[in-house]
Design a protein around this motif. Structure first.
Motif, mmCIF file in Angstrom:
data_model
loop_
_atom_site.group_PDB
_atom_site.id
_atom_site.type_symbol
_atom_site.label_atom_id
_atom_site.label_comp_id
_atom_site.label_asym_id
_atom_site.label_seq_id
_atom_site.Cartn_x
_atom_site.Cartn_y
_atom_site.Cartn_z
ATOM 1 N N LYS A 55 57.123 9.675 -40.875
ATOM 2 C CA LYS A 55 56.456 9.284 -39.633
ATOM 3 C C LYS A 55 57.137 9.926 -38.433
ATOM 4 O O LYS A 55 56.466 10.377 -37.490
ATOM 5 C CB LYS A 55 56.466 7.755 -39.476
ATOM 6 N N ASN A 56 58.453 9.979 -38.468
ATOM 7 C CA ASN A 56 59.196 10.592 -37.371
ATOM 8 C C ASN A 56 58.866 12.081 -37.252
ATOM 9 O O ASN A 56 58.689 12.600 -36.144
ATOM 10 C CB ASN A 56 60.698 10.421 -37.596
ATOM 11 N N VAL A 57 58.760 12.754 -38.397
ATOM 12 C CA VAL A 57 58.423 14.190 -38.386
ATOM 13 C C VAL A 57 57.014 14.396 -37.844
ATOM 14 O O VAL A 57 56.769 15.318 -37.056
ATOM 15 C CB VAL A 57 58.532 14.778 -39.808
ATOM 16 N N LEU A 58 56.083 13.549 -38.247
ATOM 17 C CA LEU A 58 54.691 13.712 -37.839
ATOM 18 C C LEU A 58 54.454 13.324 -36.386
ATOM 19 O O LEU A 58 53.559 13.875 -35.726
ATOM 20 C CB LEU A 58 53.789 12.870 -38.751
ATOM 21 N N ASP A 59 55.243 12.376 -35.883
ATOM 22 C CA ASP A 59 55.020 11.867 -34.523
ATOM 23 C C ASP A 59 55.784 12.627 -33.447
ATOM 24 O O ASP A 59 55.519 12.436 -32.266
ATOM 25 C CB ASP A 59 55.405 10.375 -34.453
ATOM 26 N N THR A 60 56.730 13.476 -33.835
ATOM 27 C CA THR A 60 57.526 14.166 -32.823
ATOM 28 C C THR A 60 56.644 15.088 -31.983
ATOM 29 O O THR A 60 55.778 15.794 -32.518
ATOM 30 C CB THR A 60 58.657 14.983 -33.476
ATOM 31 N N PRO A 61 56.838 15.108 -30.669
ATOM 32 C CA PRO A 61 56.012 15.949 -29.793
ATOM 33 C C PRO A 61 56.487 17.395 -29.709
ATOM 34 O O PRO A 61 55.849 18.214 -29.050
ATOM 35 C CB PRO A 61 56.156 15.252 -28.438
ATOM 36 N N GLU A 62 57.581 17.713 -30.377
ATOM 37 C CA GLU A 62 58.173 19.047 -30.244
ATOM 38 C C GLU A 62 57.223 20.190 -30.628
ATOM 39 O O GLU A 62 57.115 21.166 -29.893
ATOM 40 C CB GLU A 62 59.461 19.132 -31.063
ATOM 41 N N PRO A 63 56.531 20.126 -31.778
ATOM 42 C CA PRO A 63 55.647 21.251 -32.128
ATOM 43 C C PRO A 63 54.597 21.538 -31.063
ATOM 44 O O PRO A 63 54.344 22.700 -30.726
ATOM 45 C CB PRO A 63 55.015 20.796 -33.446
#
Length: 320
Positions: free
Chosen positions: A266-274
């Motif tokens: 979830k953390n990987v999918l929710d991060t705004p970085e990409p």
């Protein structure tokens, strides 16, 4: 006999988790495992989304990594000498303006490098070709004043060099603000998610292996030991307290690893970085194209003026 059975139990207990997981995995691949613990629906959906995100990063990086290659738009068939790459267009133009003979003009074009070789970009290549062509025309010009085409090509060369420098600035921004960020997500964040998922798979294999041993009523057997339930032991639906405890511990570990993996994914999918990195990529491209537009927009009326001037001269030279 009791000592021998105790020895067998010690051997069974000392079997490494790796060996247990491997044995269970092989059974599943061969279709010999009866039951397989099912993962939560949410977990499976997160796995699909993480896999899709990983593929997206790999596809985009495969293409945009070209921004790290200075010569990605340099004509492959072009062969420029070291002397041609020696100085900037502005430096060569200044040397040409001071040349008083064809020999000096040629020397200006092939002057030794002042610093590092000039960039190999399409715009820089156009600039070098335009300046060399301008010099060639000017050397063979016999009329008064400058050759109009030679003058235009020199101005075009200076402009194209500026466009090339703007392209290099764009590339550096993309390397720092997009490629670095997406590479970090791929090599760090998504790698963490992969490791977490691997831990879930390992804990599931251990859980299913414990269930299988309990169902069979025995653990690992040495040669000569009987497999299956021993006479007088638990009924078909019963398992020993030791086996029950082993299953409970394996279940607790499986649940813990699953919950942790869900959090990581979830953390990987929710991060705004990409998305932020993608915005930086577009901003760098916008800045480059805007700069190129400004440079060429300033040049266009100058070239138009030279063209009109040449038309006027040609008209005046025609006898009435």
């Amino acid at each position: 006999m009791d000592k021998f059975q105790a020895f067998g139990k010690n051997i069974s207990a000392s079997i490494s988790p790796f060996a247990t997981r491997t044995q269970q995995y092989v059974k599943e691949q061969l279709g010999q495992a009866e039951d397989k613990t099912q993962l939560p629906t949410e977990y499976l959906e997160l796995e699909k989304r993480v896999d899709a995100l990983k593929q997206v990063h790999q596809k985009l990086l495969q293409v945009t990594s070209q921004y790290s290659n200075e010569a990605y738009d340099y004509p492959p068939q072009l062969r420029e000498s070291f002397s041609e790459l020696g100085r900037t267009i502005a430096e060569k133009a200044q040397l040409l303006s001071n040349a008083t003979s064809p020999t000096e003009a040629q020397a200006a074009l092939t002057a030794p490098p002042s610093e590092k070789p000039q960039p190999k970009t399409f715009n820089h290549a156009i600039a070098r070709a335009s300046l060399a062509s301008s010099s060639l025309l000017q050397q063979n010009h016999t009329g008064s004043g400058d050759d109009p085409l030679a003058a235009a090509l020199e101005k075009y060369a200076l402009a194209e060099e500026k466009v090339g420098e703007a392209r290099l600035a764009q590339d550096h921004q993309i390397q720092d603000r997009f490629l670095a960020g997406w590479s970090t997500t791929l090599n760090t964040n998504l790698t963490f998610a992969t490791r977490a998922r691997k831990s879930v798979e390992n804990s599931r294999l251990l859980l299913d292996a414990a269930k299988a041993r309990a169902k069979q009523g025995h653990g690992w057997n040495l040669p000569g030991q009987a497999a299956g339930r021993k006479e007088g032991h638990e009924d078909e639906g019963q398992i020993s307290e030791e086996a029950r405890l082993e299953i409970e511990q394996a279940e607790d570990e499986f649940v813990t690893q699953t919950e942790e993996a869900v959090g990581v994914m979830k953390n990987v999918l929710d991060t705004p970085e990409p998305l932020r990195n993608l915005a930086d990529l577009i901003a760098a491209q916008v800045e480059y194209h805007k700069k190129a537009h400004e440079i060429l927009s300033e040049l266009a009326p100058v070239i138009d003026g030279l063209q009109v001037e040449q038309e006027v001269r040609r008209h005046e030279s025609i006898p009435a």
